[in-house]
Design a protein around this motif. Structure first.
Motif, PDB file in Angstrom:
ATOM      1  N   ASN A   1      -8.948   9.189 -10.205  1.00 29.48           N
ATOM      2  CA  ASN A   1      -7.746   9.536  -9.464  1.00 29.48           C
ATOM      3  C   ASN A   1      -6.922   8.322  -9.040  1.00 29.48           C
ATOM      4  O   ASN A   1      -5.983   8.446  -8.255  1.00 29.48           O
ATOM      5  N   ASN A   2      -7.292   7.161  -9.554  1.00 32.04           N
ATOM      6  CA  ASN A   2      -6.530   5.942  -9.313  1.00 32.04           C
ATOM      7  C   ASN A   2      -5.943   5.428 -10.631  1.00 32.04           C
ATOM      8  O   ASN A   2      -6.230   5.959 -11.704  1.00 32.04           O
TER       9      ASN A   2
ATOM     10  N   LYS B   1       0.826  -1.206   0.000  1.00 32.06           N
ATOM     11  CA  LYS B   1       0.000   0.000   0.000  1.00 32.06           C
ATOM     12  C   LYS B   1       0.863   1.261   0.000  1.00 32.06           C
ATOM     13  O   LYS B   1       0.547   2.237  -0.678  1.00 32.06           O
TER      14      LYS B   1
ATOM     15  N   ILE C   1       0.354   7.287  -6.180  1.00 35.29           N
ATOM     16  CA  ILE C   1      -1.034   7.595  -6.514  1.00 35.29           C
ATOM     17  C   ILE C   1      -1.289   9.097  -6.618  1.00 35.29           C
ATOM     18  O   ILE C   1      -2.145   9.547  -7.395  1.00 35.29           O
TER      19      ILE C   1
ATOM     20  N   ASP D   1       0.714   4.137  -2.669  1.00 39.78           N
ATOM     21  CA  ASP D   1       0.387   5.477  -2.162  1.00 39.78           C
ATOM     22  C   ASP D   1       1.408   6.515  -2.605  1.00 39.78           C
ATOM     23  O   ASP D   1       1.066   7.663  -2.871  1.00 39.78           O
TER      24      ASP D   1
ATOM     25  N   SER E   1      -8.319  -2.069  -5.137  1.00 43.84           N
ATOM     26  CA  SER E   1      -8.756  -0.908  -4.360  1.00 43.84           C
ATOM     27  C   SER E   1      -8.091   0.380  -4.845  1.00 43.84           C
ATOM     28  O   SER E   1      -8.514   1.475  -4.472  1.00 43.84           O
ATOM     29  N   TYR E   2      -7.064   0.247  -5.677  1.00 44.74           N
ATOM     30  CA  TYR E   2      -6.366   1.407  -6.224  1.00 44.74           C
ATOM     31  C   TYR E   2      -6.646   1.600  -7.714  1.00 44.74           C
ATOM     32  O   TYR E   2      -5.933   2.318  -8.390  1.00 44.74           O
ATOM     33  N   THR E   3      -7.705   0.968  -8.211  1.00 41.17           N
ATOM     34  CA  THR E   3      -8.027   1.109  -9.638  1.00 41.17           C
ATOM     35  C   THR E   3      -9.477   1.531  -9.850  1.00 41.17           C
ATOM     36  O   THR E   3     -10.067   1.235 -10.880  1.00 41.17           O
ATOM     37  N   LYS E   4     -10.059   2.188  -8.863  1.00 40.29           N
ATOM     38  CA  LYS E   4     -11.444   2.649  -8.959  1.00 40.29           C
ATOM     39  C   LYS E   4     -11.489   4.167  -9.045  1.00 40.29           C
ATOM     40  O   LYS E   4     -11.060   4.858  -8.124  1.00 40.29           O
TER      41      LYS E   4
END
Length: 264
Positions: free
Chosen positions: A243-244, A187, A194, A191, A237-240
């Motif tokens: 802004n991901n 993560k 991102i 992060d 959870s980081y592709t929705k």
């Protein structure tokens, strides 16, 4: 014009290995044969085909020297956390260590010198001697904190009381405890990238993140099948949303059995 330095050459070689391993695993090319690859900065590469532009940002997993550096980061952060609590410092402290944090020095002396310098910085800011970390470092260029902290440690815009970012590197796992560590480091790795997605989208239609986990040192292991669905959940959870990332690839290179985990 992007200068092709040693770092960019390494990234290009990594990308070549990834494309080759992707074909080896899935028996298909990731991009059409008419695609054109360009070197870039933020993101690292841009793939063009059929009026589309897809950016690829690359980050690597933990290296052995980074493990030693991270030990220093944790030790330093614990001392600073105690200091912050004892001094009742209300402003947020953010510790963003440089990837060049020394790992081959006298550990105890380094920690003592680093934390004492950090305390001096906090006192100087409290006394309004400086208005920023950058200004402080202009007058104290030889300080370790100016060499090994990347950003302003006094932050107003972060919600946690003390954060140990640690860098973009993370550990593999072979048991439940290591899995928790792996999750945390994974993560952190994402992060750290991102926040740049909105800038990437100014140049490309889609943005992919490629995270390569190293095969060195030898104790780094391939992904365990039982954990892959859980790791995919983290990637997903980081592709929705805009802004991901549009897609994330977690990549283990091996001449015998390479592995790639892809977000949905």
């Amino acid at each position: 014009m992007i200068k092709i330095n040693d770092k960019k050459k390494e990234e290009f070689e990594l990308l070549e290995d990834f494309f080759s391993d992707y074909y080896k695993i899935f028996n298909d090319d990731l991009f059409p044969v008419n695609s054109h690859l360009e070197c870039s900065e933020s993101p690292d590469f841009i793939v063009k085909f059929d009026n589309q532009k897809i950016g690829i940002e690359i980050t690597e997993a933990i290296k052995e020297e980074m493990m030693r550096s991270e030990d220093l980061e944790i030790a330093i952060s614990k001392i600073i956390q105690k200091y912050v609590e004892e001094e009742n410092i209300k402003k947020v402290i953010w510790l963003s260590f440089s990837d060049s944090l020394a790992s081959d020095i006298s550990k105890n002396k380094f920690i003592k010198d680093f934390t004492e310098e950090f305390k001096k910085y906090i006192m100087a800011r409290r006394n309004r001697e400086y208005s920023s970390f950058e200004e402080f470092c202009e007058s104290n260029k030889d300080f370790l904190i100016c060499k090994y902290l990347e950003d302003e440690p006094i932050r107003k815009d972060y919600k946690k009381p003390l954060v140990i970012p640690g860098g973009r590197y993370f550990f593999p796992f072979d048991n439940e405890e290591k899995l928790k560590i792996y999750e945390e480091k994974l993560k952190i790795a994402i992060d750290k990238k991102i926040g740049k997605v909105s800038d990437y989208r100014k140049k490309v239609d889609k943005i992919y993140l490629l995270i390569k986990t190293s095969s060195n040192p030898p104790n780094l292991v391939p992904f365990l099948d039982v954990h892959i669905p859980h790791i995919k959940e983290i990637l997903n959870s980081y592709t929705k949303g805009r802004n991901n990332f549009d897609k994330i690839f977690l990549y283990y290179h091996s001449d015998i059995e390479p592995q790639i985990i892809i977000s949905d």
